[in-house]
Design a protein around this motif. Structure first.
Motif, PDB file in Angstrom:
ATOM      1  N   VAL A 208      46.976  42.510  36.737  1.00 43.01           N
ATOM      2  CA  VAL A 208      46.264  41.764  37.772  1.00 43.01           C
ATOM      3  C   VAL A 208      44.798  41.577  37.393  1.00 43.01           C
ATOM      4  O   VAL A 208      44.198  40.532  37.656  1.00 43.01           O
ATOM      5  CB  VAL A 208      46.392  42.477  39.131  1.00 43.01           C
ATOM      6  CG1 VAL A 208      45.454  41.871  40.167  1.00 43.01           C
ATOM      7  CG2 VAL A 208      47.828  42.403  39.626  1.00 43.01           C
ATOM      8  N   LYS A 209      44.209  42.604  36.760  1.00 45.53           N
ATOM      9  CA  LYS A 209      42.838  42.512  36.268  1.00 45.53           C
ATOM     10  C   LYS A 209      42.846  42.687  34.758  1.00 45.53           C
ATOM     11  O   LYS A 209      43.605  43.510  34.226  1.00 45.53           O
ATOM     12  CB  LYS A 209      41.950  43.574  36.913  1.00 45.53           C
ATOM     13  CG  LYS A 209      41.673  43.337  38.379  1.00 45.53           C
ATOM     14  CD  LYS A 209      40.697  44.362  38.926  1.00 45.53           C
ATOM     15  CE  LYS A 209      40.399  44.098  40.402  1.00 45.53           C
ATOM     16  NZ  LYS A 209      39.464  45.110  40.962  1.00 45.53           N
ATOM     17  N   ARG A 214      40.368  47.619  23.364  1.00 47.30           N
ATOM     18  CA  ARG A 214      40.210  49.040  23.050  1.00 47.30           C
ATOM     19  C   ARG A 214      38.918  49.314  22.290  1.00 47.30           C
ATOM     20  O   ARG A 214      38.256  50.325  22.521  1.00 47.30           O
ATOM     21  CB  ARG A 214      41.423  49.543  22.257  1.00 47.30           C
ATOM     22  CG  ARG A 214      41.468  51.049  22.095  1.00 47.30           C
ATOM     23  CD  ARG A 214      42.786  51.485  21.502  1.00 47.30           C
ATOM     24  NE  ARG A 214      43.886  51.223  22.415  1.00 47.30           N
ATOM     25  CZ  ARG A 214      44.252  52.041  23.397  1.00 47.30           C
ATOM     26  NH1 ARG A 214      43.596  53.167  23.606  1.00 47.30           N
ATOM     27  NH2 ARG A 214      45.272  51.742  24.172  1.00 47.30           N
ATOM     28  N   TRP A 215      38.522  48.410  21.390  1.00 45.69           N
ATOM     29  CA  TRP A 215      37.315  48.668  20.603  1.00 45.69           C
ATOM     30  C   TRP A 215      36.065  48.647  21.485  1.00 45.69           C
ATOM     31  O   TRP A 215      35.130  49.418  21.248  1.00 45.69           O
ATOM     32  CB  TRP A 215      37.186  47.669  19.453  1.00 45.69           C
ATOM     33  CG  TRP A 215      36.918  46.247  19.848  1.00 45.69           C
ATOM     34  CD1 TRP A 215      37.818  45.268  20.116  1.00 45.69           C
ATOM     35  CD2 TRP A 215      35.620  45.641  20.013  1.00 45.69           C
ATOM     36  NE1 TRP A 215      37.193  44.105  20.448  1.00 45.69           N
ATOM     37  CE2 TRP A 215      35.844  44.286  20.374  1.00 45.69           C
ATOM     38  CE3 TRP A 215      34.306  46.100  19.872  1.00 45.69           C
ATOM     39  CZ2 TRP A 215      34.803  43.409  20.619  1.00 45.69           C
ATOM     40  CZ3 TRP A 215      33.261  45.212  20.108  1.00 45.69           C
ATOM     41  CH2 TRP A 215      33.510  43.884  20.472  1.00 45.69           C
ATOM     42  N   LEU A 216      36.060  47.820  22.534  1.00 47.35           N
ATOM     43  CA  LEU A 216      34.934  47.814  23.465  1.00 47.35           C
ATOM     44  C   LEU A 216      34.924  49.097  24.291  1.00 47.35           C
ATOM     45  O   LEU A 216      33.863  49.661  24.569  1.00 47.35           O
ATOM     46  CB  LEU A 216      35.014  46.606  24.395  1.00 47.35           C
ATOM     47  CG  LEU A 216      34.386  45.294  23.927  1.00 47.35           C
ATOM     48  CD1 LEU A 216      34.557  44.227  24.997  1.00 47.35           C
ATOM     49  CD2 LEU A 216      32.909  45.473  23.591  1.00 47.35           C
ATOM     50  N   PHE A 225      32.249  44.203  29.785  1.00 46.53           N
ATOM     51  CA  PHE A 225      33.433  43.352  29.917  1.00 46.53           C
ATOM     52  C   PHE A 225      33.816  43.203  31.387  1.00 46.53           C
ATOM     53  O   PHE A 225      34.094  42.092  31.859  1.00 46.53           O
ATOM     54  CB  PHE A 225      34.584  43.951  29.117  1.00 46.53           C
ATOM     55  CG  PHE A 225      35.867  43.158  29.191  1.00 46.53           C
ATOM     56  CD1 PHE A 225      36.134  42.169  28.264  1.00 46.53           C
ATOM     57  CD2 PHE A 225      36.803  43.402  30.189  1.00 46.53           C
ATOM     58  CE1 PHE A 225      37.316  41.437  28.325  1.00 46.53           C
ATOM     59  CE2 PHE A 225      37.975  42.671  30.267  1.00 46.53           C
ATOM     60  CZ  PHE A 225      38.223  41.684  29.328  1.00 46.53           C
ATOM     61  N   ARG A 226      33.810  44.313  32.116  1.00 43.79           N
ATOM     62  CA  ARG A 226      34.183  44.258  33.526  1.00 43.79           C
ATOM     63  C   ARG A 226      33.154  43.472  34.345  1.00 43.79           C
ATOM     64  O   ARG A 226      33.514  42.759  35.278  1.00 43.79           O
ATOM     65  CB  ARG A 226      34.345  45.675  34.082  1.00 43.79           C
ATOM     66  CG  ARG A 226      35.527  46.433  33.473  1.00 43.79           C
ATOM     67  CD  ARG A 226      35.785  47.730  34.196  1.00 43.79           C
ATOM     68  NE  ARG A 226      36.208  47.499  35.574  1.00 43.79           N
ATOM     69  CZ  ARG A 226      36.405  48.467  36.462  1.00 43.79           C
ATOM     70  NH1 ARG A 226      36.203  49.731  36.111  1.00 43.79           N
ATOM     71  NH2 ARG A 226      36.791  48.196  37.685  1.00 43.79           N
ATOM     72  N   LEU A 227      31.886  43.613  33.971  1.00 40.06           N
ATOM     73  CA  LEU A 227      30.844  42.869  34.680  1.00 40.06           C
ATOM     74  C   LEU A 227      31.025  41.372  34.496  1.00 40.06           C
ATOM     75  O   LEU A 227      30.889  40.589  35.453  1.00 40.06           O
ATOM     76  CB  LEU A 227      29.470  43.304  34.177  1.00 40.06           C
ATOM     77  CG  LEU A 227      28.260  42.599  34.811  1.00 40.06           C
ATOM     78  CD1 LEU A 227      28.245  42.814  36.316  1.00 40.06           C
ATOM     79  CD2 LEU A 227      26.970  43.108  34.179  1.00 40.06           C
ATOM     80  N   ARG A 232      30.356  39.213  40.703  1.00 42.15           N
ATOM     81  CA  ARG A 232      29.944  39.343  42.103  1.00 42.15           C
ATOM     82  C   ARG A 232      30.197  40.742  42.649  1.00 42.15           C
ATOM     83  O   ARG A 232      29.377  41.288  43.376  1.00 42.15           O
ATOM     84  CB  ARG A 232      30.688  38.318  42.962  1.00 42.15           C
ATOM     85  CG  ARG A 232      30.136  36.917  42.863  1.00 42.15           C
ATOM     86  CD  ARG A 232      30.787  36.030  43.891  1.00 42.15           C
ATOM     87  NE  ARG A 232      29.997  34.856  44.186  1.00 42.15           N
ATOM     88  CZ  ARG A 232      30.308  33.968  45.107  1.00 42.15           C
ATOM     89  NH1 ARG A 232      31.412  34.139  45.820  1.00 42.15           N
ATOM     90  NH2 ARG A 232      29.544  32.925  45.326  1.00 42.15           N
ATOM     91  N   ARG A 233      31.348  41.297  42.300  1.00 40.83           N
ATOM     92  CA  ARG A 233      31.713  42.604  42.852  1.00 40.83           C
ATOM     93  C   ARG A 233      30.972  43.741  42.160  1.00 40.83           C
ATOM     94  O   ARG A 233      30.628  44.746  42.811  1.00 40.83           O
ATOM     95  CB  ARG A 233      33.228  42.825  42.723  1.00 40.83           C
ATOM     96  CG  ARG A 233      33.737  44.061  43.444  1.00 40.83           C
ATOM     97  CD  ARG A 233      35.240  44.151  43.404  1.00 40.83           C
ATOM     98  NE  ARG A 233      35.737  44.578  42.115  1.00 40.83           N
ATOM     99  CZ  ARG A 233      35.898  45.860  41.771  1.00 40.83           C
ATOM    100  NH1 ARG A 233      35.595  46.828  42.613  1.00 40.83           N
ATOM    101  NH2 ARG A 233      36.370  46.179  40.579  1.00 40.83           N
ATOM    102  N   LEU A 234      30.705  43.608  40.865  1.00 38.26           N
ATOM    103  CA  LEU A 234      30.227  44.749  40.094  1.00 38.26           C
ATOM    104  C   LEU A 234      28.739  44.739  39.769  1.00 38.26           C
ATOM    105  O   LEU A 234      28.193  45.781  39.405  1.00 38.26           O
ATOM    106  CB  LEU A 234      31.024  44.854  38.781  1.00 38.26           C
ATOM    107  CG  LEU A 234      32.523  45.122  38.952  1.00 38.26           C
ATOM    108  CD1 LEU A 234      33.210  45.156  37.597  1.00 38.26           C
ATOM    109  CD2 LEU A 234      32.755  46.426  39.702  1.00 38.26           C
ATOM    110  N   ALA A 235      28.084  43.600  39.868  1.00 38.72           N
ATOM    111  CA  ALA A 235      26.678  43.536  39.461  1.00 38.72           C
ATOM    112  C   ALA A 235      25.826  44.525  40.252  1.00 38.72           C
ATOM    113  O   ALA A 235      25.039  45.293  39.682  1.00 38.72           O
ATOM    114  CB  ALA A 235      26.145  42.118  39.627  1.00 38.72           C
ATOM    115  N   GLY A 236      25.965  44.519  41.575  1.00 42.92           N
ATOM    116  CA  GLY A 236      25.187  45.438  42.393  1.00 42.92           C
ATOM    117  C   GLY A 236      25.530  46.885  42.125  1.00 42.92           C
ATOM    118  O   GLY A 236      24.651  47.752  42.070  1.00 42.92           O
TER     119      GLY A 236
END
Length: 267
Positions: A208-209, A214-216, A225-227, A232-236
């Motif tokens: 889903v996400k 793996r190297w990162l 990568f997640r940012l 919007r969800r993770l920056a703050g």
């Protein structure tokens, strides 16, 4: 480890004890607890969890009661290595995959797994993906609990569902600190030997996400990568977490080094 089933040593990170172990160590320890039928719960902590536990006594107590608290994030692994400790990353999705494989190939009977958390859609996709990746895997049940807080009656209903499934391992994906508090509160009432809090593992393993390559992950840039994937969800969250964790971690290491130097002078 000091013996079969004995938890590994801990090192304090911002005052929160984190166990020094590698992924193979974590799997071996969990397998031994399963073999002996010992009841415990397992946690995976990252920088955000450490900061939250530092601020929240209930969360801190929940982590303290765990069979182990694995270093899920690379900043925690780096701190262990700076201290000369042989720890490694115990990443929730990798631990879950390894335990699924162990339950199919290395036990007398297939282990019975229960998936607790996330949404019905994620659970459906996750169940299919895990079955495809681990032929013979036994998912004994799954449940997506409703949003919001649960009273004792709801907790009892959830426990009955899990106990009726005769689960060996309950995988809990509620996010921190909710999953840790849930495991600590319900551990005395559940028959399954292991409860495992794995955060976002359900989302990643179901597809889903997107999961960082793996190297990162290995070089500690999974957060970037997640940012980019969920700005919007993770920056703050990252803006609040990373600078504070780095500042507190640096201060803690400076104190430790000064204390170590002082101890050497006294000897």
């Amino acid at each position: 480890m000091t013996g079969p089933g004995a938890p590994p040593p801990t090192t304090p990170i911002l005052g929160i004890p984190v166990h020094v172990l590698t992924l193979p160590d974590a799997v071996a320890l969990a397998a031994e607890w399963l073999r002996r039928g010992e009841k415990t719960y397992l946690c995976h902590a990252d920088a955000r969890s450490i900061l939250a536990a530092r601020d929240d006594p209930a969360f801190r107590r929940a982590l303290a009661g765990a069979g182990f608290v694995g270093a899920d994030g690379m900043p925690l692994v780096w701190m262990e290595r700076w201290r000369g400790l042989p720890g490694g990353r115990v990443y929730g999705p990798d631990f879950m995959q390894a335990m699924m494989a162990h339950g199919v190939t290395a036990t007398e009977r297939p282990l019975r797994h229960f998936l607790f958390g996330s949404t019905p859609q994620v659970l459906d996709r996750l169940t299919r993906r895990l079955a495809d990746g681990h032929p013979g895997l036994l998912i004994a049940g799954s449940f997506s609990p409703p949003m919001g807080t649960w009273d004792e009656a709801a907790d009892r209903a959830h426990r009955a569902l899990i106990n009726d499934a005769r689960a060996d391992i309950v995988w809990v994906s509620l996010g921190a600190p909710r999953q840790e508090l849930w495991m600590a509160r319900n551990r005395p009432h559940l028959q399954a030997p292991l409860l495992c809090g794995v955060g976002a593992a359900f989302d990643f393993l179901s597809g889903v996400k997107p999961q960082a390559p793996r190297w990162l992950r290995r070089i500690g840039l999974e957060w970037a990568f997640r940012l980019l994937s969920e700005p919007r969800r993770l920056a703050g969250r990252y803006a609040r977490t990373l600078p504070r964790f780095m500042a507190l971690a640096l201060a803690e290491e400076m104190r430790r080094r000064r204390q170590g130097a002082g101890d050497q002078r006294r000897t």
